[in-house]
Design a protein around this motif. Sequence first.
Motif, PDB file in Angstrom:
ATOM      1  N   ALA A   1       0.700  -1.225  -0.123  1.00  0.00           N
ATOM      2  CA  ALA A   1      -0.121   0.084  -0.101  1.00  0.00           C
ATOM      3  C   ALA A   1       0.684   1.333  -0.207  1.00  0.00           C
ATOM      4  O   ALA A   1       1.923   1.087   0.057  1.00  0.00           O
ATOM      5  CB  ALA A   1      -1.040   0.068   1.138  1.00  0.00           C
ATOM      6  N   ARG A   2       0.297   2.219  -0.195  1.00  0.00           N
ATOM      7  CA  ARG A   2       0.802   3.582  -0.070  1.00  0.00           C
ATOM      8  C   ARG A   2       1.606   3.683   1.349  1.00  0.00           C
ATOM      9  O   ARG A   2       1.166   3.409   2.398  1.00  0.00           O
ATOM     10  CB  ARG A   2      -0.220   4.758  -0.371  1.00  0.00           C
ATOM     11  N   PHE A   3       2.909   4.533   0.943  1.00  0.00           N
ATOM     12  CA  PHE A   3       3.438   4.771   2.432  1.00  0.00           C
ATOM     13  C   PHE A   3       2.493   5.506   3.423  1.00  0.00           C
ATOM     14  O   PHE A   3       1.705   6.518   3.164  1.00  0.00           O
ATOM     15  CB  PHE A   3       4.918   5.860   2.299  1.00  0.00           C
ATOM     16  N   GLY A   4       2.772   4.968   4.746  1.00  0.00           N
ATOM     17  CA  GLY A   4       1.863   5.314   5.705  1.00  0.00           C
ATOM     18  C   GLY A   4       0.601   4.673   5.887  1.00  0.00           C
ATOM     19  O   GLY A   4      -0.433   4.875   6.787  1.00  0.00           O
ATOM     20  N   ARG A   5      -0.099   4.176   4.665  1.00  0.00           N
ATOM     21  CA  ARG A   5      -1.319   3.375   4.751  1.00  0.00           C
ATOM     22  C   ARG A   5      -1.240   2.027   5.334  1.00  0.00           C
ATOM     23  O   ARG A   5      -1.689   1.123   4.652  1.00  0.00           O
ATOM     24  CB  ARG A   5      -1.824   3.662   3.247  1.00  0.00           C
ATOM     25  N   ASP A   6      -0.476   1.938   6.498  1.00  0.00           N
ATOM     26  CA  ASP A   6      -0.372   0.324   6.940  1.00  0.00           C
ATOM     27  C   ASP A   6      -1.823  -0.373   7.328  1.00  0.00           C
ATOM     28  O   ASP A   6      -1.995  -1.446   6.937  1.00  0.00           O
ATOM     29  CB  ASP A   6       0.428   0.516   8.036  1.00  0.00           C
ATOM     30  N   ALA A   7      -2.640   0.530   7.795  1.00  0.00           N
ATOM     31  CA  ALA A   7      -4.042  -0.120   8.407  1.00  0.00           C
ATOM     32  C   ALA A   7      -4.635  -0.543   7.125  1.00  0.00           C
ATOM     33  O   ALA A   7      -5.312  -1.580   7.085  1.00  0.00           O
ATOM     34  CB  ALA A   7      -4.815   0.887   8.909  1.00  0.00           C
ATOM     35  N   GLU A   8      -4.637   0.002   5.890  1.00  0.00           N
ATOM     36  CA  GLU A   8      -5.187  -0.304   4.638  1.00  0.00           C
ATOM     37  C   GLU A   8      -4.505  -1.662   4.044  1.00  0.00           C
ATOM     38  O   GLU A   8      -5.273  -2.688   3.666  1.00  0.00           O
ATOM     39  CB  GLU A   8      -5.070   0.827   3.538  1.00  0.00           C
ATOM     40  N   ALA A   9      -3.118  -1.623   3.898  1.00  0.00           N
ATOM     41  CA  ALA A   9      -2.523  -2.876   3.346  1.00  0.00           C
ATOM     42  C   ALA A   9      -3.124  -4.011   4.347  1.00  0.00           C
ATOM     43  O   ALA A   9      -3.415  -5.164   3.818  1.00  0.00           O
ATOM     44  CB  ALA A   9      -1.228  -2.625   3.789  1.00  0.00           C
ATOM     45  N   LEU A  10      -3.208  -3.863   5.673  1.00  0.00           N
ATOM     46  CA  LEU A  10      -3.695  -4.900   6.607  1.00  0.00           C
ATOM     47  C   LEU A  10      -5.089  -5.152   6.358  1.00  0.00           C
ATOM     48  O   LEU A  10      -5.348  -6.375   6.422  1.00  0.00           O
ATOM     49  CB  LEU A  10      -3.310  -4.558   8.183  1.00  0.00           C
ATOM     50  N   ALA A  11      -5.810  -4.314   6.189  1.00  0.00           N
ATOM     51  CA  ALA A  11      -7.243  -4.457   6.266  1.00  0.00           C
ATOM     52  C   ALA A  11      -7.210  -5.307   4.746  1.00  0.00           C
ATOM     53  O   ALA A  11      -8.273  -6.184   4.466  1.00  0.00           O
ATOM     54  CB  ALA A  11      -8.027  -3.326   5.971  1.00  0.00           C
ATOM     55  N   ILE A  12      -6.860  -5.031   3.695  1.00  0.00           N
ATOM     56  CA  ILE A  12      -6.995  -5.544   2.340  1.00  0.00           C
ATOM     57  C   ILE A  12      -6.476  -7.263   2.482  1.00  0.00           C
ATOM     58  O   ILE A  12      -7.105  -8.149   1.942  1.00  0.00           O
ATOM     59  CB  ILE A  12      -6.438  -4.886   1.265  1.00  0.00           C
ATOM     60  N   GLY A  13      -5.322  -7.146   3.086  1.00  0.00           N
ATOM     61  CA  GLY A  13      -4.632  -8.428   3.439  1.00  0.00           C
ATOM     62  C   GLY A  13      -5.483  -9.471   4.089  1.00  0.00           C
ATOM     63  O   GLY A  13      -5.785 -10.479   3.843  1.00  0.00           O
ATOM     64  N   ALA A  14      -6.229  -8.881   5.185  1.00  0.00           N
ATOM     65  CA  ALA A  14      -7.164  -9.787   5.944  1.00  0.00           C
ATOM     66  C   ALA A  14      -8.284 -10.134   5.093  1.00  0.00           C
ATOM     67  O   ALA A  14      -8.788 -11.397   5.273  1.00  0.00           O
ATOM     68  CB  ALA A  14      -7.556  -8.877   7.161  1.00  0.00           C
ATOM     69  N   LEU A  15      -8.935  -9.420   4.354  1.00  0.00           N
ATOM     70  CA  LEU A  15     -10.089  -9.654   3.288  1.00  0.00           C
ATOM     71  C   LEU A  15      -9.452 -10.809   2.520  1.00  0.00           C
ATOM     72  O   LEU A  15     -10.322 -11.527   2.447  1.00  0.00           O
ATOM     73  CB  LEU A  15     -10.389  -8.318   2.637  1.00  0.00           C
ATOM     74  N   LEU A  16      -8.265 -10.602   1.974  1.00  0.00           N
ATOM     75  CA  LEU A  16      -7.940 -11.481   0.823  1.00  0.00           C
ATOM     76  C   LEU A  16      -7.741 -12.784   1.864  1.00  0.00           C
ATOM     77  O   LEU A  16      -8.334 -14.044   1.099  1.00  0.00           O
ATOM     78  CB  LEU A  16      -6.541 -11.231   0.419  1.00  0.00           C
ATOM     79  N   GLU A  17      -7.127 -12.988   2.822  1.00  0.00           N
ATOM     80  CA  GLU A  17      -7.103 -14.176   3.569  1.00  0.00           C
ATOM     81  C   GLU A  17      -8.111 -14.623   3.836  1.00  0.00           C
ATOM     82  O   GLU A  17      -8.513 -15.929   3.984  1.00  0.00           O
ATOM     83  CB  GLU A  17      -6.369 -13.682   4.996  1.00  0.00           C
ATOM     84  N   THR A  18      -9.309 -13.760   4.332  1.00  0.00           N
ATOM     85  CA  THR A  18     -10.721 -14.592   4.740  1.00  0.00           C
ATOM     86  C   THR A  18     -11.377 -15.214   3.157  1.00  0.00           C
ATOM     87  O   THR A  18     -11.763 -16.421   3.305  1.00  0.00           O
ATOM     88  CB  THR A  18     -11.565 -13.476   4.797  1.00  0.00           C
ATOM     89  N   ARG A  19     -11.193 -14.566   2.001  1.00  0.00           N
ATOM     90  CA  ARG A  19     -11.588 -15.131   0.981  1.00  0.00           C
ATOM     91  C   ARG A  19     -10.925 -16.337   0.615  1.00  0.00           C
ATOM     92  O   ARG A  19     -11.544 -17.142   0.002  1.00  0.00           O
ATOM     93  CB  ARG A  19     -11.505 -13.941  -0.071  1.00  0.00           C
TER      94      ARG A  19
END
Lengths: 421, 421
Positions: free
Chosen positions: B400-418
Amino acid sequence: MNVQPLGLARLLADIEGGRATAARTIAAAQERIDALDGELAAFVRRAPEASIDAAMTATGPLAGVPFGVKDIFDTADMATEHGSPLYAGHRPVADAALVAMARGAGAAILGKTATTQFASLDPCATRNPHDPSRTPGGSSSGSAAAVAAGMVAGACGSQTGGSVLRPASYCGVAGYKPSFRLLPTVGMKTFAWSLDTVGLFAAGVADVALLAAKLTGRALAAPPLADASGLTIGLYRSSVDAGIEKEMQAAWDDAARALEAAGATLVELVEPAALSAARDVHGTVQNFEAAHALMWEHRTHREAMAPRVLAQLDEGAATSPAAYDAGRRTARIGRRAATTLFETVDALLLPSALGAAPEGLGSTGDPALNKLWTLTGNPAVSVPGLATAGGLPLGISIVARFGRDAEALAIGALLETRLRA
Amino acid sequence: MNVQPLGLARLLADIEGGRATAARTIAAAQERIDALDGELAAFVRRAPEASIDAAMTATGPLAGVPFGVKDIFDTADMATEHGSPLYAGHRPVADAALVAMARGAGAAILGKTATTQFASLDPCATRNPHDPSRTPGGSSSGSAAAVAAGMVAGACGSQTGGSVLRPASYCGVAGYKPSFRLLPTVGMKTFAWSLDTVGLFAAGVADVALLAAKLTGRALAAPPLADASGLTIGLYRSSVDAGIEKEMQAAWDDAARALEAAGATLVELVEPAALSAARDVHGTVQNFEAAHALMWEHRTHREAMAPRVLAQLDEGAATSPAAYDAGRRTARIGRRAATTLFETVDALLLPSALGAAPEGLGSTGDPALNKLWTLTGNPAVSVPGLATAGGLPLGISIVARFGRDAEALAIGALLETRLRA
C-alpha cells in the motif's frame, strides 16, 4: 587558561612536510590533557596504552591526528557510558561506525569525551576553556572543550537539538553538523532517530572540512573561495531572535558585513510559517522517539535518570502516536519549505547561540536557534572568530541546502578568513 | 510435522473470555518448543526462568502472548549474538526499543530466534516446519518457523531485502513489513540504515495487525472489510516476474480472482522505469551502508565473516561515496514514483516470493520480489492461505501507499478470509 586549539590542516601539513611526527604530536596532546583536564573535565576516560601505541604507528589520511570521541559512541577498546550510571563500565563489543572510520583513517583516539546524560540537557562536569566558571554548552560538552583547549585536533559529537553548533559557539571552535545521515549514527546511542545527527569539531572551518573529507573520502574540503562574489546570503529572521543577546546581535551584523565586503549580496529572509511550525514540533517528535529509544532505561531505571531527560521521557511517553504523526507531517512540510528557501539564496547566516556561554555549570544553554535545522536536516557550520568585549567566543552559523555540505563549509571558511583578516 | 500456528486474535479472546490463562498458554508454548525445536532449530536461546516467571503474571494488552525475538534485537535478560561467533555470549545492557515495547505490553518473550549472520544471506540451521528438508527463508528464519510451528503467537524480524515477507511466504504465516520507521530499529543490529525495517510475524493477517496495534497503540487492526467493492487493486508486473514459478503464478491469479470476486476492480500495472532503476540500486545502497555499519567486524575480524555477507561487505567497501549518492538519488526518485502508483490504485498485489521454499538449507531463497518495496518504504503484508499441489505454502503480498499500513492490513485480511472460504 591558555586556550590554543590545534589546527588540523596545519598539523597534517607539518606531518606531511616532516616538521612533525605522529608519535610526537600524540605525545604532546597526551601531555596537554594531563595538564589541563583536571580543571576542564573534558574527558571521562583515556584510551588504553595499547590503543595509543597502535595509533602512534597507524597509517592513513588522519595518521597522527589526536581525536576525541563523545561517550555515546561505542568503542571496542574502552567503556561507553552515555553519561549515565546505568552504563558504568559498559564495554561494547564493536566500534561505532564513525569510530571505525576514524581509526581506519589512522586517527589517534585519545579517549572518550564527556556528554550530558544520554546527550540531553542535564549538564556534565566539563568546564569552558575560555572561562572555567562557564558551561562549554552541551550535549557534546567534552568534545567542544577538548578541541578548544588543544587537547585534540578533532572530535565527534552529536546534535539532536543544538548539541554541536552551540558548544562550538561557546568554546570558540568550528562545529559542523552535516546533512542528515551523511555521517553514520550506527553504534551511537539513539535519542531521537529522525533528529540525531553526528557532527564534528575542529579548530577552524577549514580544519573541520578537512576532517570530514578525510573521514569520509568525500570532496568536502573544497579549495578556498577567493571571495563571495556571486553568492546571495540570507539573513534569517525568526521570532526566536527576540532572545538574542546584544553582543551576539552585533557579531551577527559583523559577520554579515564581512561577507558583504567579500562581495556577497545580502538579503533579508523572514521565517515562513511552515518553518516556525516545524520548530514548534521539534520537542514532540524528539520526546516521542526518545521515549521509545530509551524505553528500557525509562521503565526499569527511572530513579537513575537525570531530571531534564526524565521530564523529556515522561512527556514523550505521554505523547500519542497521532500527535507524533502530526508532528512528523509538520516536519516534512518544513523540510520542503527549507528547500524552497535555497531557491533564492546560497546560504543562510544566523547566530549559533543566543549569546556567549552562560555563567555557571547549571545549564548547557539554549538550542533555540539550532533545533529547526536539525529537524530539517540541512547542513550547518558554526564559524568561530568573533567574541564579546570580555573575550568570550561567539559563533555564527552558515546553513546550506540539503546535501550542499561542501558549499556550507566553503562559505563558512571564507567568512572565517575574513573575520580573521 | 504437525504444523499448527497459534492464532493471536483467538488466543487473546480466549484469555479475555476466561477460556485460557496466560500461565497455561505460556507453559503450553514452552512444551511445544521443547518438543519441536530439536528438529526445527528456530530458537538459538531460551529465555531465563526468571523472565518466564515474570511473563506469567505480566499485565498489558499482550499478556499471555508467547513471543519470539530475532537474535539481532538486544535483550537485557539474555545474550544477543547476531548469528555471528564474534558476539558469542554478548549480553546487552538494555532491551531494544521493540523488545521493551513488547515487554511493556505484557508479551511473554520465550527466547531468541535464529537469524542468518548479521541478517544477511548465509543460512542458519533453522528448518521449514512444512518440510524440514527445506529452508524457512531468511534472514528472519527462526521467527517465521517458530510462528508457523505454533511455538509462539507472534515474533519480530527485520527486512533489508526480503527478510520478513519471504520467510512468511515459505512458512505459511502472515508477515508484515510496516512503512519505513513505523517500528523503531533502536537496539537492533544495523545492516543498512536506510533499508532496515522491523517487521512482525503472526499466524494470519488479522493476527499480525492485532499484534502491531497492541504493540504500538496505533489503529492498525481495523474492523474487517465486508468486501472489496470500491477498491482498485494493481497487478504489479515487472521484469523480475520472469523468475516466478508456475505454481506461484497460479496462486497470484487465484488471489487476484478472489479479490475480484469480493468486488475489487483489478488493473494491470507495468513497472515504471523509475522503479526498475530503484530496484537495481538496492544492492549498491545496502552494501555501502553495511560496509560502514559493520566496519569494525569487517576490518578486524574478516576471518569470522560468513561468505555471502563478506562478499557484500567487500563490495560495499569498494563502492565510492559518489556511487552511493547516485544510488540514493535513484532511490528517492523511485519513492516518488511509488507514491504516484497509488494515485490510481489502493494497493498492489504480487507474489511474496518466486515460488515455494526451495529444497535444502544451502540458500534462504531470493528476495527479488521484495527488495524494491523495502527500498521505497511502502507497507506490505504477506498473506498466507495458498499452497502448491504438494502442500507447500505460497504467500501473496499486498503493498500500500506509504503510511497506509492499516489499509494494507485490512485488504490483506480480506484476501485471507476469501482464500480460506
